[in-house]
Design a protein around this motif. Structure first.
Motif, PDB file in Angstrom:
ATOM      1  N   LYS A   9      -2.724  -6.448 -12.465  1.00  0.00           N
ATOM      2  CA  LYS A   9      -3.040  -5.349 -11.454  1.00  0.00           C
ATOM      3  C   LYS A   9      -2.844  -5.447 -10.179  1.00  0.00           C
ATOM      4  O   LYS A   9      -3.466  -6.386  -9.720  1.00  0.00           O
ATOM      5  N   LEU A  10      -1.936  -4.814  -9.591  1.00  0.00           N
ATOM      6  CA  LEU A  10      -1.627  -5.133  -7.778  1.00  0.00           C
ATOM      7  C   LEU A  10      -2.641  -4.138  -7.232  1.00  0.00           C
ATOM      8  O   LEU A  10      -3.232  -4.518  -6.366  1.00  0.00           O
ATOM      9  N   ASN A  11      -2.840  -2.564  -7.749  1.00  0.00           N
ATOM     10  CA  ASN A  11      -3.951  -2.008  -7.146  1.00  0.00           C
ATOM     11  C   ASN A  11      -4.346  -0.778  -8.180  1.00  0.00           C
ATOM     12  O   ASN A  11      -3.736  -0.815  -9.368  1.00  0.00           O
ATOM     13  N   GLU A  12      -4.925   0.264  -7.929  1.00  0.00           N
ATOM     14  CA  GLU A  12      -5.534   1.470  -8.909  1.00  0.00           C
ATOM     15  C   GLU A  12      -4.125   1.801  -9.367  1.00  0.00           C
ATOM     16  O   GLU A  12      -4.101   2.378 -10.405  1.00  0.00           O
ATOM     17  N   VAL A  43       7.186  -0.991  -5.400  1.00  0.00           N
ATOM     18  CA  VAL A  43       7.237  -2.167  -4.578  1.00  0.00           C
ATOM     19  C   VAL A  43       8.341  -2.362  -3.880  1.00  0.00           C
ATOM     20  O   VAL A  43       9.401  -2.532  -4.204  1.00  0.00           O
ATOM     21  N   PHE A  44       8.296  -2.588  -2.473  1.00  0.00           N
ATOM     22  CA  PHE A  44       9.222  -2.937  -1.547  1.00  0.00           C
ATOM     23  C   PHE A  44       9.748  -4.085  -1.846  1.00  0.00           C
ATOM     24  O   PHE A  44       8.801  -5.211  -1.364  1.00  0.00           O
ATOM     25  N   LYS A  45      10.959  -4.655  -1.824  1.00  0.00           N
ATOM     26  CA  LYS A  45      11.509  -6.238  -1.696  1.00  0.00           C
ATOM     27  C   LYS A  45      12.646  -6.308  -0.702  1.00  0.00           C
ATOM     28  O   LYS A  45      13.543  -5.435  -0.815  1.00  0.00           O
ATOM     29  N   LYS A  80       4.588  -2.239   5.029  1.00  0.00           N
ATOM     30  CA  LYS A  80       3.188  -2.089   4.297  1.00  0.00           C
ATOM     31  C   LYS A  80       2.441  -0.913   5.159  1.00  0.00           C
ATOM     32  O   LYS A  80       1.887  -0.011   4.544  1.00  0.00           O
ATOM     33  N   GLU A  81       2.263  -1.113   6.636  1.00  0.00           N
ATOM     34  CA  GLU A  81       1.515  -0.242   7.245  1.00  0.00           C
ATOM     35  C   GLU A  81       1.865   1.209   7.437  1.00  0.00           C
ATOM     36  O   GLU A  81       1.360   2.265   7.387  1.00  0.00           O
ATOM     37  N   THR A  82       3.345   1.371   7.447  1.00  0.00           N
ATOM     38  CA  THR A  82       4.059   2.603   7.763  1.00  0.00           C
ATOM     39  C   THR A  82       4.295   3.420   6.582  1.00  0.00           C
ATOM     40  O   THR A  82       3.851   4.594   6.708  1.00  0.00           O
ATOM     41  N   PHE A  83       4.634   2.913   5.523  1.00  0.00           N
ATOM     42  CA  PHE A  83       4.727   3.619   3.988  1.00  0.00           C
ATOM     43  C   PHE A  83       3.687   3.399   3.185  1.00  0.00           C
ATOM     44  O   PHE A  83       3.685   4.218   2.085  1.00  0.00           O
ATOM     45  N   GLY A  84       2.761   2.564   3.481  1.00  0.00           N
ATOM     46  CA  GLY A  84       1.767   2.561   2.454  1.00  0.00           C
ATOM     47  C   GLY A  84       2.156   1.846   1.067  1.00  0.00           C
ATOM     48  O   GLY A  84       1.557   2.358   0.259  1.00  0.00           O
ATOM     49  N   VAL A  85       3.224   0.986   1.090  1.00  0.00           N
ATOM     50  CA  VAL A  85       3.723   0.387  -0.304  1.00  0.00           C
ATOM     51  C   VAL A  85       3.519  -1.016  -0.106  1.00  0.00           C
ATOM     52  O   VAL A  85       3.460  -1.863   0.933  1.00  0.00           O
TER      53      VAL A  85
END
Length: 274
Positions: free
Chosen positions: A6-9, A53-55, A85-90
């Motif tokens: 689990k990474l998040n909900e 998930v962005f890579k 992470k901050e801009t796109f919430g990913v």
């Protein structure tokens, strides 16, 4: 069936959860390119209801040539990934090549990736495990899938239970890789969710002399085959103009073609997982 990581909900790997897309350009070429690519992928995955998930790599330490571009380095690279992470919430992921990079990378990355060539490096695995982050280990091109059991044990003995294993093809003669689809359920039996790396699986390592070649036209076929076998995530590198990319261009998906590549993959995953 694999354990659930689990990474998040919204993002869970394994079990009967829908596949997660791990995607972005091979290397951080610039902040502008990263933001352009992240924005486009987020729009596509939101439309298709695919967890994302962005890579992107901050350092390509295993380039064919010493003269090849390696990226911005860990400090600048992590700064850019933090902005994503901050801009796109990913969530974001990148690879580390040395144990000394693990702690700093763990401050930003949600998933720490271990390169295929380094998958047996004990010190690197131990350092990654100590960050407390999800660890995604790419199976070495030289390893049998059942040999990844030792990698899993190293991580678990170092305190990591959140483990992903990635298939990225096996060396077949010189400058060629093949994918044995049997490796996907074999590695899943080790208890870890399995990722299929669609773009690195079509590489032709060193095939261009001082750089790696590739056959991106086979990415959709291998991706659909892997989904039919059953995997928990798809790793696919994309670029707005792969032919001008500074790393792994020949095997990356063209950004404007990504949506059409993903549609049948998602349909197969829906069927397999009900």
């Amino acid at each position: 069936m694999s354990n659930i990581v689990k990474l998040n909900e919204e993002i869970k790997f394994g079990g009967n959860n829908p596949f997660v897309l791990i995607s972005g350009p091979c290397m951080i070429e610039s902040e502008e390119l990263v933001f352009q690519t992240a924005s486009a992928i987020q729009e596509i995955t939101s439309k298709l209801n695919i967890p994302f998930v962005f890579k992107a790599s901050f350092d390509k330490a295993n380039r064919s040539s010493i003269y090849s571009d390696r990226g911005p380095g860990i400090e600048k690279g992590l700064e850019i990934l933090a902005k994503v992470k901050e801009t796109f919430g990913v969530p974001v992921t990148s690879d580390i090549h040395d144990a000394s990079q693990a702690e700093l990378a763990g401050e930003v990355l949600d998933i720490i990736q271990i390169p295929a060539f380094l998958c047996r490096q004990t010190d690197l695995l131990v350092a990654a495990a100590k960050t407390g982050k999800i660890i995604n280990v790419k199976k070495g091109q030289f390893l049998a899938p059942w040999d990844m059991k030792n990698v899993v044990v190293k991580l678990k003995e170092s305190g990591c239970e959140q483990i992903l294993l990635t298939e990225r093809g096996s060396t077949f003669g010189y400058n060629n890789l093949v994918v044995d689809m049997r490796s996907l359920p074999t590695m899943r039996e080790l208890g870890a969710p399995v990722v299929f790396d669609a773009t690195h699986s079509v590489q032709i390592p060193g095939g261009n002399g001082t750089s790696t070649g590739g056959k991106r036209e086979f990415v959709p076929y291998l991706s659909r085959a892997a989904m039919a076998v059953g995997v928990d995530a798809l790793f696919a590198e994309v670029h707005p103009d792969p032919d001008k990319a500074l790393s792994d261009g020949p095997n990356m998906i063209k950004l404007h073609e990504l949506e059409e590549v993903l549609k049948p993959i998602k349909a197969i995953d829906d069927i397999i997982k009900g």
